[in-house]
Design an enzyme around this catalytic site. Structure first.
Site, PDB file in Angstrom:
ATOM      1  N   TYR A 139       0.826  -1.210   0.000  1.00 27.11           N
ATOM      2  CA  TYR A 139       0.000   0.000   0.000  1.00 27.11           C
ATOM      3  C   TYR A 139       0.864   1.265   0.000  1.00 27.11           C
ATOM      4  O   TYR A 139       0.518   2.247  -0.664  1.00 27.11           O
ATOM      5  CB  TYR A 139      -0.966  -0.007   1.182  1.00 27.11           C
ATOM      6  CG  TYR A 139      -2.058  -1.034   1.020  1.00 27.11           C
ATOM      7  CD1 TYR A 139      -3.008  -0.919   0.003  1.00 27.11           C
ATOM      8  CD2 TYR A 139      -2.151  -2.119   1.878  1.00 27.11           C
ATOM      9  CE1 TYR A 139      -4.011  -1.862  -0.152  1.00 27.11           C
ATOM     10  CE2 TYR A 139      -3.155  -3.069   1.725  1.00 27.11           C
ATOM     11  CZ  TYR A 139      -4.085  -2.930   0.708  1.00 27.11           C
ATOM     12  OH  TYR A 139      -5.074  -3.868   0.552  1.00 27.11           O
ATOM     13  N   ALA A 140       1.970   1.258   0.696  1.00 30.58           N
ATOM     14  CA  ALA A 140       2.867   2.418   0.713  1.00 30.58           C
ATOM     15  C   ALA A 140       3.392   2.711  -0.695  1.00 30.58           C
ATOM     16  O   ALA A 140       3.497   3.877  -1.091  1.00 30.58           O
ATOM     17  CB  ALA A 140       4.012   2.198   1.691  1.00 30.58           C
TER      18      ALA A 140
END
Length: 165
Positions: A139-140
């Site tokens: 997700y980052a």
């Protein structure tokens, strides 16, 4: 945007018994629980299906809220002082092992973002609860950032996604 023969559709009568992402909790939820949660209107489930209607991946999407105090000060200082902001929650996201590493997870996140942007109710951000460090890193890489004090609860303002689209 999506490869020919593939589509993202609401969960229907898709064959789920053989789905295996390698994360037991995600697989068990998809096989045994998601239909009940959809029926109870706790979440919606969207399936990335191939040309034969086989399940490549899935994600769940529901309403949520973001406490203003959980946002980094760089974002919260420009927002109204409402105690919470409206959000969309990608509660679960998984790709079958046979299809991992091909960008399908990112495609499903984009699909959720587009649904959120098009929604009639206003939605400030997408939220995810990463199951582990690997998921948090995924997700980052997509631009999500951690809530204040939470390493695995991440968000991205829809305005950021809209700029990228």
């Amino acid at each position: 945007m999506i490869a020919e023969g593939f589509r993202i559709v609401p969960l229907g009568k898709h064959e789920r018994a053989s789905f295996c992402s390698g994360v037991d909790a995600l697989d068990r939820y998809f096989r045994e629980q998601v239909t009940q949660d959809v029926r109870r209107r706790l979440t919606n489930c969207f399936v990335l299906a191939d040309a034969t209607d086989g399940v490549v991946g899935y994600y769940t999407f529901s309403a949520a809220s973001v406490p203003l105090t959980a946002l980094p000060e760089s974002l919260s200082k420009g927002l109204p002082r409402y105690p919470v902001l409206p959000a969309g929650l990608i509660g679960r996201l998984a790709v079958d092992r046979r299809n991992q590493g091909q960008g399908w997870g990112g495609l499903m996140v984009v699909d959720a973002a587009v649904r959120a942007i098009r929604a009639d109710p206003a939605i400030y951000a997408l939220i995810v609860d990463a199951k582990d460090d690997h998921a948090a890193a995924f997700y980052a890489r997509l631009g999500f950032q951690c809530f204040v004090g939470h390493e695995r609860r991440l968000f991205i303002p829809l305005s950021e996604i809209a700029k990228r689209l």
